[in-house]
Design an enzyme around this catalytic site. Structure first.
Site, mmCIF file in Angstrom:
data_model
loop_
_atom_site.group_PDB
_atom_site.id
_atom_site.type_symbol
_atom_site.label_atom_id
_atom_site.label_comp_id
_atom_site.label_asym_id
_atom_site.label_seq_id
_atom_site.Cartn_x
_atom_site.Cartn_y
_atom_site.Cartn_z
ATOM 1 N N SER A 1 -0.703 69.563 79.709
ATOM 2 C CA SER A 1 -1.456 68.949 78.623
ATOM 3 C C SER A 1 -0.819 67.620 78.267
ATOM 4 O O SER A 1 0.359 67.392 78.527
ATOM 5 C CB SER A 1 -1.455 69.861 77.393
ATOM 6 O OG SER A 1 -2.057 69.213 76.288
ATOM 7 N N HIS A 2 -1.585 66.773 77.646
ATOM 8 C CA HIS A 2 -1.059 65.511 77.143
ATOM 9 C C HIS A 2 -0.147 65.721 75.940
ATOM 10 O O HIS A 2 0.557 64.810 75.537
ATOM 11 C CB HIS A 2 -2.209 64.580 76.763
ATOM 12 C CG HIS A 2 -2.883 63.988 77.942
ATOM 13 N ND1 HIS A 2 -3.698 64.720 78.799
ATOM 14 C CD2 HIS A 2 -2.847 62.734 78.446
ATOM 15 C CE1 HIS A 2 -4.140 63.932 79.748
ATOM 16 N NE2 HIS A 2 -3.635 62.722 79.568
ATOM 17 N N SER A 3 -0.175 66.920 75.381
ATOM 18 C CA SER A 3 0.612 67.245 74.201
ATOM 19 C C SER A 3 1.513 68.437 74.490
ATOM 20 O O SER A 3 1.037 69.493 74.919
ATOM 21 C CB SER A 3 -0.337 67.599 73.046
ATOM 22 O OG SER A 3 0.338 68.281 72.018
#
Length: 143
Positions: free
Chosen positions: A20-22
């Site tokens: 994920s980007h996070s």
């Protein structure tokens, strides 16, 4: 056999990597997937979220490390949240040598696919079945 596999009983199970980007999103989805897999042995799941400095984005290094950490010899299924995460995983696969042998990109919805992949892998299914179960999550209706 790695010490982690001996302690957790996960030897021979497909590993799951959630990109994920996070970091918070990847970690939370991994926790959810493990929790919904039920009791008993749970397939190894690793989150690879954000960048090395804690920012939003994707990191080849974090993805490679996560894949290595869940590799138990049965393959590694990698699920991604958004477009550039997909591109990063595709680049790692194309480069070769960056990810464990028998690592596959899984085209599936991130949350539902992660749960389906983890449940299926925890039941001892092979990589093709894990990939298929995750992809089938596109058909889950919420109406």
């Amino acid at each position: 056999m790695s010490d982690g596999a001996e302690r957790t009983g996960t030897e021979g199970l497909v590993g799951i990597v959630l990109v994920s980007h996070s970091a918070a999103v990847a970690t939370s989805v991994a926790e959810l997937a493990r929790g919904l897999a039920g009791g008993g042995t749970t397939a190894p799941v690793a989150a690879a979220g954000g960048t090395e400095d804690g920012g939003l984005g994707t990191s080849s290094e974090l993805i490679s490390a996560a894949a290595a950490s869940v590799d138990r010899g049965a393959g590694v299924a990698v699920l991604m949240d958004l477009g550039s995460a997909v591109l990063t995983v595709k680049a790692l696969l194309a480069e070769g040598g960056e990810l464990p042998a028998n690592t596959v990109l899984v085209d599936a919805p991130f949350v539902e696919g992660a749960v389906a992949a983890t449940v299926t892998a925890s039941a001892g299914a092979d990589l093709a079945a894990v990939r298929s179960a995750a992809a089938e999550a596109y058909a889950y209706r919420k109406e």
